[in-house]
Motif scaffolding. Structure first.
Motif, PDB file in Angstrom:
ATOM      1  N   GLY A  99       0.601  -1.133  -0.077  1.00  0.00           N
ATOM      2  CA  GLY A  99      -0.155   0.074  -0.046  1.00  0.00           C
ATOM      3  C   GLY A  99       0.661   1.316   0.123  1.00  0.00           C
ATOM      4  N   LEU A 100       1.868   1.429   0.730  1.00  0.00           N
ATOM      5  CA  LEU A 100       2.672   2.424   0.951  1.00  0.00           C
ATOM      6  C   LEU A 100       3.580   2.746  -0.242  1.00  0.00           C
ATOM      7  CD1 LEU A 100       4.196   4.851   2.264  1.00  0.00           C
ATOM      8  CD2 LEU A 100       5.878   2.933   3.504  1.00  0.00           C
ATOM      9  N   PHE A 101       4.052   1.380  -1.105  1.00  0.00           N
ATOM     10  CA  PHE A 101       4.760   1.638  -2.407  1.00  0.00           C
ATOM     11  C   PHE A 101       3.775   2.277  -3.554  1.00  0.00           C
ATOM     12  CE2 PHE A 101       6.213  -0.024  -6.425  1.00  0.00           C
ATOM     13  CZ  PHE A 101       7.788   0.175  -6.137  1.00  0.00           C
ATOM     14  N   THR A 102       2.469   1.755  -3.469  1.00  0.00           N
ATOM     15  CA  THR A 102       1.491   2.281  -4.634  1.00  0.00           C
ATOM     16  C   THR A 102       1.275   3.656  -4.276  1.00  0.00           C
ATOM     17  OG1 THR A 102       0.603  -0.074  -4.418  1.00  0.00           O
ATOM     18  CG2 THR A 102      -0.625   1.785  -5.478  1.00  0.00           C
ATOM     19  N   ALA A 106       2.075   7.078  -6.591  1.00  0.00           N
ATOM     20  CA  ALA A 106       1.272   8.166  -7.244  1.00  0.00           C
ATOM     21  C   ALA A 106       2.217   9.359  -6.670  1.00  0.00           C
ATOM     22  CB  ALA A 106       0.244   7.961  -6.287  1.00  0.00           C
ATOM     23  N   GLY A 107       2.610   9.533  -5.487  1.00  0.00           N
ATOM     24  CA  GLY A 107       3.357  10.843  -5.155  1.00  0.00           C
ATOM     25  C   GLY A 107       4.427  11.097  -6.155  1.00  0.00           C
ATOM     26  N   ALA A 120       8.833  11.462  -2.277  1.00  0.00           N
ATOM     27  CA  ALA A 120       8.066  10.260  -2.673  1.00  0.00           C
ATOM     28  C   ALA A 120       9.032   8.856  -3.001  1.00  0.00           C
ATOM     29  CB  ALA A 120       7.396  10.420  -3.930  1.00  0.00           C
ATOM     30  N   ARG A 121      10.171   9.023  -3.507  1.00  0.00           N
ATOM     31  CA  ARG A 121      11.066   8.039  -3.619  1.00  0.00           C
ATOM     32  C   ARG A 121      11.703   7.199  -2.336  1.00  0.00           C
ATOM     33  NH1 ARG A 121      12.038   4.930  -7.720  1.00  0.00           N
ATOM     34  NH2 ARG A 121      14.553   4.910  -7.695  1.00  0.00           N
ATOM     35  N   VAL A 122      11.946   7.983  -1.505  1.00  0.00           N
ATOM     36  CA  VAL A 122      12.179   7.572  -0.208  1.00  0.00           C
ATOM     37  C   VAL A 122      11.102   6.766   0.369  1.00  0.00           C
ATOM     38  CG1 VAL A 122      12.676   8.247   2.406  1.00  0.00           C
ATOM     39  CG2 VAL A 122      13.707   9.632   0.501  1.00  0.00           C
ATOM     40  N   ALA A 123       9.939   7.383   0.376  1.00  0.00           N
ATOM     41  CA  ALA A 123       8.752   6.643   0.843  1.00  0.00           C
ATOM     42  C   ALA A 123       8.486   5.267  -0.007  1.00  0.00           C
ATOM     43  CB  ALA A 123       7.377   7.386   0.522  1.00  0.00           C
ATOM     44  N   GLN A 124       8.671   5.220  -1.171  1.00  0.00           N
ATOM     45  CA  GLN A 124       8.810   4.190  -2.081  1.00  0.00           C
ATOM     46  C   GLN A 124       9.736   3.154  -1.622  1.00  0.00           C
ATOM     47  OE1 GLN A 124       9.453   5.136  -6.134  1.00  0.00           O
ATOM     48  NE2 GLN A 124       7.702   4.174  -6.700  1.00  0.00           N
ATOM     49  N   GLY A 125      11.007   3.495  -1.250  1.00  0.00           N
ATOM     50  CA  GLY A 125      11.912   2.696  -0.821  1.00  0.00           C
ATOM     51  C   GLY A 125      11.519   1.981   0.642  1.00  0.00           C
TER      52      GLY A 125
END
Length: 477
Positions: A99-102, A106-107, A120-125
């Motif tokens: 869910g966080l990656f998805t 979007a971010g 947003a890339r940090v959150a993706q990681g």
């Protein structure tokens, strides 16, 4: 298949159901979708960088952090994420990460500024870190016997396809310019895929966790997170900045912190619940398998980097053209990765050694093509070497992952998977830093690429040697 790479049979009480059992039929598509999205986003951003730089008016430092932020968050969070799955449930933590990656994708796709894209890339990681160990632990605990070998083969296939074809997919998306989105489509494509996978998690994934819920070991979490950040950050940023003093201080500090973490984990193993159970290293297959993983991933990420640089800077290809050349690796990889578990059943550890020898041979053919034809010759003279290298890759990725995890007790699966994934990420960052010194220290593109493939061929031969430390034959499932 009667055998597979395994150090010892799991206890009978821990035996997992075959994939035909209820609750596992849709498991593989869900976890492999998450694996593919993660692998794709590691590599797709490389071809999106020029468009991102122009659209967001991002400077060189910001562009570096678009790439580095993801890798840093991923590497620093894997060990802790593995333990979270053991404690709170692997399906639950996997769903949280997906869910966080998805949402982070979007971010990324909607980011109005470079700073927003970096965040947003940090959150993706972080999301990828939460998912990664759970995928490996779920495959280890949900499947057994021949089904487990096939599951790991599909995992290896998915990782390789995402890595090999990531650049081609990214180049095609940017060239297509869907709805005028340009580079943003490289991230927004994750939304429908991730949302569909997330909707099926509860229905298709069985829940599993350690029998006794382990503590989180907050001291261990702090030590390993700071240590890995101090290790990976200078490896990512050091060469671009000329290796200033802070990079050496970080590297030195990270070594000290990792030593402290090791001592703390050993003591916690006797009195509490360690983040990484040091008893894992008593398993010969696990310890030697981690060394083999280290050697393999030192060369893998760095090879993709120098090949992309050679094709685009040395040969003048655009991102899509370079991605098409990468398909030569993909064809070889597809041929062997789908049957790697059968090679492993017959040859045991020597299946991995054969893969390393094929990769070294492919790299040798690349060197001959470059020195024989130079950059003036057709780029497709590289295809035979790339194809052979892909054949070798397919024989290594899944079996070497299976041999590390197959003998691990199910209660330690999350911890072991987190450590395995961390070794992959740290090795990739270290390999890129080291190969960058070789590449940028050469006088021209031809000699730079030739020197790099020679160094990488030596790494593959090192892998062949380390494989001999593994158990001689696979254990019976």
């Amino acid at each position: 298949m009667s055998t597979a790479l395994r150090t010892r049979p799991a206890p009978a009480a821990a035996a997992a159901p075959e994939p035909s059992a209820p609750g596992t039929r849709g498991l593989l598509p869900i976890v492999l979708t998450a694996t593919f999205m993660t692998a794709l986003d590691v590599f797709v951003v490389n071809v999106a960088v020029p468009s991102v730089q122009a659209d967001l008016r991002a400077g060189p430092a910001a562009v570096q952090w678009v790439i580095a932020g993801f890798g840093l968050a991923l590497a620093a969070g894997l060990i802790t994420a593995g333990r979270l799955g053991d404690r709170y449930g692997r399906r639950r933590v996997f769903a949280l990460g997906l869910g966080l990656f998805t949402l982070a994708s979007a971010g990324c796709g909607l980011a109005p500024t470079a700073a927003a894209l970096i965040g947003a890339r940090v959150a993706q990681g972080v999301g990828a870190a939460l998912m990664g160990p759970q995928v490996l632990a779920i495959l280890r605990t949900a499947f057994s016997g021949a089904a487990q070998a096939r599951a790991f083969a599909m995992y290896g296939l998915t990782m390789g396809v995402g890595a090999v074809f990531g650049q081609l997919i990214g180049g095609a998306l940017i060239r297509a310019d869907l709805f005028g989105l340009d580079w943003r489509s490289c991230f927004l494509i994750n939304l429908p895929v991730g949302a569909a996978a997330l909707a099926l998690v509860r229905r298709c994934l069985p829940e599993s966790r350690a029998p006794r819920r382990p503590g989180l070991d907050p001291v261990g979490v702090l030590l390993v997170t700071v240590a890995l950040t101090g290790l990976v950050l200078p490896l990512i940023q050091g060469r671009e900045q000329g290796w200033p003093l802070w990079t050496w201080l970080c590297l030195t500090g990270s070594v000290a912190l990792l030593a402290g973490f090791t001592v703390h984990q050993h003591r916690s193993g006797a009195t509490g619940s360690p983040l990484v159970d040091t008893r894992l290293f008593r398993d010969r297959a696990f310890a030697a398998g981690l060394l083999a993983q280290l050697a393999f991933w030192l060369g893998q990420a760095s090879f993709f980097l120098v090949l992309a640089l050679h094709l685009q800077l040395g040969r003048g290809l655009d991102a899509l053209g370079a991605g098409l050349v990468f398909t030569a690796i993909g064809l070889g990889y597809l041929l062997t990765s789908t049957t790697a578990h059968r090679f492993a059943a017959r040859l045991g550890r020597q299946a991995i050694a054969l893969g390393g020898l094929l990769m070294a041979t492919g790299l040798g053919l690349l060197g001959l093509a470059v020195y024989g034809a130079g950059t003036a010759g057709s780029v497709w003279w590289l295809a035979p070497g790339l194809f052979v290298d892909g054949l070798g890759m397919g024989l290594v990725i899944a079996p070497v992952t299976s041999v590390v995890l197959a003998g691990v007790e199910p209660r330690l699966a999350g911890s072991a998977a987190g450590l395995l994934a961390t070794v992959q990420q740290v090795a990739g960052a270290l390999g890129i830093a080291l190969i960058g010194i070789v590449y940028y220290g050469a006088a021209d593109q031809m000699s730079a690429f030739g020197r790099c493939v020679a160094v990488l061929a030596v790494l593959e031969l090192l892998l062949v040697g380390l494989v001999q430390l593994l158990p001689r034959r696979a254990a019976q499932h």
